[in-house]
Design a protein around this motif. Structure first.
Motif, short mmCIF file in Angstrom:
data_model
loop_
_atom_site.label_atom_id
_atom_site.label_comp_id
_atom_site.label_asym_id
_atom_site.label_seq_id
_atom_site.Cartn_x
_atom_site.Cartn_y
_atom_site.Cartn_z
N PRO A 87 0.79 -1.21 -0.07
CA PRO A 87 0.35 -0.43 -0.06
C PRO A 87 0.44 1.31 -0.21
O PRO A 87 0.40 2.26 -0.15
CB PRO A 87 -0.73 0.22 1.02
CG PRO A 87 -0.05 -1.18 2.01
CD PRO A 87 0.77 -2.37 1.11
N ALA A 88 2.43 1.27 0.20
CA ALA A 88 3.07 2.62 0.49
C ALA A 88 3.06 3.33 -1.13
O ALA A 88 3.36 3.81 -1.44
CB ALA A 88 4.19 1.87 1.10
N ARG A 89 2.89 2.09 -1.93
CA ARG A 89 2.99 2.50 -3.40
C ARG A 89 2.11 3.83 -3.81
O ARG A 89 2.48 4.78 -4.76
CB ARG A 89 3.19 1.54 -4.46
CG ARG A 89 3.72 1.02 -4.05
CD ARG A 89 3.79 -0.82 -5.29
NE ARG A 89 4.17 -0.45 -6.83
CZ ARG A 89 3.48 -0.66 -7.52
NH1 ARG A 89 3.76 -2.54 -8.09
NH2 ARG A 89 3.90 -0.05 -9.22
N PHE A 90 1.00 4.04 -3.43
CA PHE A 90 0.56 4.31 -3.61
C PHE A 90 0.44 5.29 -2.69
O PHE A 90 -0.34 6.66 -2.40
CB PHE A 90 -1.25 3.70 -3.00
CG PHE A 90 -1.48 2.64 -3.28
CD1 PHE A 90 -1.66 2.90 -4.91
CD2 PHE A 90 -1.65 1.81 -3.30
CE1 PHE A 90 -2.02 1.69 -6.00
CE2 PHE A 90 -1.53 0.16 -3.76
CZ PHE A 90 -1.76 0.30 -5.44
N SER A 91 1.33 6.14 -1.50
CA SER A 91 2.10 7.70 -0.39
C SER A 91 3.09 7.97 -1.55
O SER A 91 3.65 8.49 -0.78
CB SER A 91 1.58 6.71 0.75
OG SER A 91 0.60 6.34 1.06
N SER A 92 2.87 7.82 -2.62
CA SER A 92 4.62 8.82 -3.16
C SER A 92 5.66 7.74 -2.79
O SER A 92 6.79 9.09 -2.65
CB SER A 92 4.65 10.04 -2.66
OG SER A 92 3.39 10.62 -4.10
N GLN A 93 5.70 6.60 -2.09
CA GLN A 93 6.70 5.96 -1.75
C GLN A 93 7.40 5.11 -2.94
O GLN A 93 6.26 4.30 -3.31
CB GLN A 93 7.22 5.42 -0.61
CG GLN A 93 6.75 6.43 1.11
CD GLN A 93 6.63 5.66 1.85
OE1 GLN A 93 6.66 4.06 2.07
NE2 GLN A 93 4.96 6.11 2.85
#
Length: 622
Positions: free
Chosen positions: A196-202
């Motif tokens: 899910p971090a992929r959707f937080s600009s990471q």
């Protein structure tokens, strides 16, 4: 009569859809438990409309076609649900349905036009019928909108037949594993994505740390994957963008990331690969492999050489419009093969034994790691000492060619007046290679050894010229408690130029130069600007290769590929050097010891390979 028929048809289709979804859900539930946030359901629209379409938009034609057919279909189904499912029968909603159907029909026409002569990467089979079944649904919905207000008894049969054709694709396709399976699975995948971090600009590129104390040794069978990873495999649209980007497939090795995902789908559903309608693994036919949720993946479903062909470059992940994590699946399967089966091919097993016994890949004595710096007066950081920058050379320090690059880097740092030191013989291998070869136990042993060492020293920053070491220390050590400020040497060199701490002499090189992006610096860490900023500061105009930046082509040196050495029809570095020749490059600038070794290993006439620090050191003034 027609409005009532549409109401019955809608609820019948809903029942079929729910039954099909329940069937797929039973397959996903074979997987292991996974922690997911229900807030992902609320984030799903943003993830679909922004994150997913950011990837799709790289091909404008496909983006427009997908927006038209997908947007039209969603709007049409929503209107049908309101007007006929809820028995509202409002005429103005029929006008909205007519517009939605027209939009969907345009999208279906664009898809059909593309499928006249589809690119080799696209799967055929059932996907070839999809534009026509969607067009049938659009035509049926449009006729329904046109005729329903007047009752439409005479033409009801035509409307119902068209909607049945299209509705069968939409409703039955979910449970039967048809092309439209990706629509529902894809949305749920976005909601419950394993990263899910992929959707937080990471970038979120670190591998999952295994809890070895609980017997977690990777994946032996499809059911060993977490349930949301099984779900992610069902999201695949078989577009083949991963296939077109894969360096192993381009080199004729027995890997195609699209088929790998489809094989896992087949295994999840207890099927063979006979129905796969895309590009097979080079040298391997179809129909020879079968799997089941609780049957071994290797060799029944996927051959071992397919798993070991991957260079872990993440080109497939970078290109995937459904944001599937192919490399994670490969590494999880490798982990079981390595730690349980002990089945590492080529020289991989010897390398892992070296790491366990000597803490180095090549089986060297750690005491000679920094012999190349013996005349450069580089201090060794010991307990009680303090420095600003800690230079970690990595495994490249044992390679005579790369020692030239390390010496150049030291001279640049000394020239800039930086206070820095090295670890000397205390430095252990970062563990990157062990982890990519599936030996999580050895990785964690090396990582904890390095963390224990680093935590006992006083320094402000770490700098390393090795993107693999950079990635490990920056992104993978934190899961084990090691948190440091880590820079790749290209980032530090760019900073030094910006701060006017590097004084140049002489004229810029007139040779035609290109820059090769290391996968673990570019795709893994998003750093493509710093190396180019250094070259620009040297007055060098970079000629970009066809594939560069985040879409750069792998050199073939990652993931332990040089040690597992799976045969193909050509070598990956040969393909990359051909890219450089194609633009007339005299010099290929690199920023990674693996890239240096792989590209310099290409035989015949080729451009010169120069490390970034070497190019700077050549121009140092007084």
């Amino acid at each position: 009569m027609l409005p009532l028929a549409l109401t019955c048809l809608f609820w019948f289709a809903c029942a079929l859809l729910l039954l099909g979804l329940a069937r797929r859900a039973r397959l996903w539930r074979n997987g292991r438990r996974a922690k997911v946030a229900l807030s992902g359901l609320l984030a799903m629209p943003k993830r679909y409309l922004v994150d997913l379409h950011h990837v799709v938009a790289r091909e404008p034609f496909i983006a427009r076609a997908h927006a038209a057919v997908g947007g039209g279909a969603v709007l049409a189904i929503l209107v049908i649900a309101l007007n006929y499912g809820l028995v509202l029968y409002w005429p103005w909603l029929d006008r909205v349905l007519l517009g939605a159907s027209a939009l969907m029909l345009v999208g279906a026409a664009l898809m059909a036009w593309r499928r006249r002569a589809p690119p080799a990467r696209l799967s055929r089979g059932p996907w070839m019928r999809l534009p026509w079944t969607l067009a049938a649904f659009a035509c049926g919905a449009a006729l329904a909108a046109w005729l329903a207000p007047a009752g439409g008894q005479a033409s009801a049969a035509i409307v119902i037949v068209l909607l049945l054709i299209g509705g069968a694709e939409l409703a039955l396709g979910i449970g039967a594993g048809g092309p439209m399976k990706h629509a529902v699975a894809g949305l749920l995948h976005l909601a419950f994505h394993p990263r899910p971090a992929r959707f937080s600009s990471q970038r979120s590129t670190d591998l999952r740390a295994l809890d070895l104390s609980q017997g977690d040794y990777g994946v032996a069978k499809p059911a060993d994957f977490a349930w949301n990873r099984l779900l992610s495999f069902d999201a695949c649209v078989q577009c083949g963008k991963c296939e077109a980007a894969c360096p192993a497939l381009a080199a004729g090795q027995p890997l195609n990331p699209k088929k790998l995902i489809q094989d896992l789908v087949a295994g999840m559903a207890s099927k063979s690969d006979a129905d796969y309608a895309g590009t097979p693994y080079p040298g391997k036919g179809l129909g020879q492999h079968r799997g089941a949720p609780h049957s071994a993946i290797v060799p029944g479903l996927i051959d071992a050489d397919t798993i070991w062909s991957c260079t872990t470059c993440r080109a497939c992940v970078q290109e995937c419009p459904m944001l599937i994590e192919h490399v994670d699946a490969v590494i999880d399967i490798r982990r079981e093969q390595t730690m349980v089966q002990g089945a590492v091919p080529g020289k991989g097993a010897q390398v892992l034994e070296n790491l366990r016994n000597t803490d180095t890949v090549g089986g060297f004595s750690k005491a000679v790691r920094y012999h190349w710096a013996i005349d450069l007066n580089v201090p060794v950081l010991r307990a009680g000492d303090e420095t600003d920058w800690l230079l970690i050379a990595g495994e490249g320090a044992f390679d005579m060619r790369y020692q030239r690059a390390l010496r150049a880097l030291v001279k640049v740092l000394q020239h800039a007046g930086l206070r820095f030191a090295v670890l000397g013989e205390a430095e252990l291998d970062s563990g990157d290679l062990a982890r990519r070869l599936g030996d999580e136990a050895t990785f964690q042993q090396l990582a904890r050894g390095n963390i224990g060492l680093l935590d006992g020293l006083r320094f402000k920053h770490i700098v390393t010229p090795d993107p693999h070491v950079f990635h490990c220390l920056k992104n993978e050590y934190p899961a084990l408690g090691g948190r440091y400020d880590v820079l790749h040497h290209s980032q530090l060199l760019a900073q030094l130029f910006k701060q006017d701490k590097i004084r140049l002499s002489g004229a810029p090189s007139t040779l035609a130069m290109t820059y090769h992006d290391p996968c673990y610096l570019g795709r893994y860490n998003g750093e493509t600007d710093a190396p180019r900023a250094v070259l620009a500061a040297l007055g060098i105009a970079v000629r970009e290769m066809e594939r560069s930046g985040l879409r750069g082509r792998c050199c073939g040196g990652g993931g332990g590929a040089p040690f597992t050495d799976i045969a193909g029809t050509t070598r990956i570095p040969d393909i990359r050097i051909a890219d450089a020749r194609a633009i007339g490059a005299d010099v290929v600038a690199v920023a990674c010891p693996n890239c240096t070794a792989m590209l310099e290993g290409v035989v015949g006439v080729r451009p010169e390979v120069m490390e970034l620090a070497e190019l700077v050191a050549q121009r140092l003034g007084e």
